[in-house]
Scaffold this active site. Structure first.
Site, PDB file in Angstrom:
ATOM      1  CG  ASP A 295      55.936  30.456   7.086  1.00  9.77           C
ATOM      2  OD1 ASP A 295      55.914  31.041   5.997  1.00  9.77           O
ATOM      3  OD2 ASP A 295      55.409  30.896   8.125  1.00  9.77           O
TER       4      ASP A 295
ATOM      5  CG  ASP B 151      56.629  36.827   7.496  1.00  5.60           C
ATOM      6  OD1 ASP B 151      57.179  37.819   7.991  1.00  5.60           O
ATOM      7  OD2 ASP B 151      56.640  36.585   6.269  1.00  5.60           O
TER       8      ASP B 151
END
Length: 228
Positions: A12, A14
């Site tokens: 991922d 953020d």
């Protein structure tokens, strides 16, 4: 080095690779300011991050006076434009990321990103951080269509395809990341330092790390090959 159990490690973006919270908060507060709404703190915004910019804006509007659908649609482009122009002013990698990527490179693993951020913004961010050369591919929340955001496994499956196939694992900081990995049938690792919406144990990932120094050893354990 040749016995590393994974060919592909997906991340991922953020709250996992990078702390983007200050720049996202600034963009949200810019949009709220256009509506004469009060600004929100970084701590208040962090749990709103992870499902894309429109969700963050919706949550921000609800927290600052209420969310009208027309206002949401009208203000969202303003948020995106401001964020795109100020995407990496305060954003930085979490401690130990560079060394962890070096270790994965040395073991022959490809590194990729699957994020709910739009692909264009994700690509722009890693380029502005001068890290675009480190990732085999970047899959955004809009890359595979409107219904492909995590927890859908579509982005992870496309990541594996673009990386040439092989055994993969996924690293994230939210329930959407962990569910996407489970839906794709691959192991998951949760980072305790991310933008957590709940206690990290409740994500029920296959492993948890508190620092990127722990990433490679955890992957070796998950792959059934303990030890460096």
């Amino acid at each position: 080095m040749t016995n590393f159990p994974f060919d592909i490690i997906g991340f991922d973006l953020d709250g996992t690779l990078f702390d983007t919270s200050e720049d996202l908060t600034d963009a949200l507060n810019h949009a709220l300011g256009l509506l004469e709404r009060p600004p929100l703190s970084v701590a208040a915004v962090r749990p709103m991050i992870g499902r894309g910019g429109k969700y963050m804006l919706q949550q921000g509007l609800e927290a600052s006076g209420g969310c009208d659908p027309e206002v949401l649609e009208r203000t969202y482009p303003e948020l995106l434009a401001y964020y795109g122009d100020n995407i990496a002013r305060a954003t930085h990698a979490f401690p130990g990321l560079g060394a962890a990527m070096d270790a994965l490179d040395a073991r022959g693993a490809k590194i990729a990103i699957v994020t709910n951020k739009s692909e264009s913004l994700a690509v722009k961010l890693v380029a502005e951080l001068a890290l675009d050369h480190r990732f085999a591919c970047v899959i955004g929340g809009d890359t595979m269509g409107p219904d492909s955001r995590k927890p859908s496994p579509a982005g992870i499956r496309e990541m594996i395809r673009r990386c040439g196939g092989g055994r993969a694992a996924f690293v994230g900081d939210s329930i959407f990341d962990i569910q996407a990995a489970k839906n794709a049938g691959i192991p998951s690792i949760a980072v305790s330092f991310g933008f957590l919406m709940q206690p990290v144990e409740e994500l029920v990932a296959d492993a948890v790390i508190d620092h990127f120094d722990e990433l490679v050893p955890r992957l070796e354990m998950l792959g059934g090959k303990p030890g460096a």
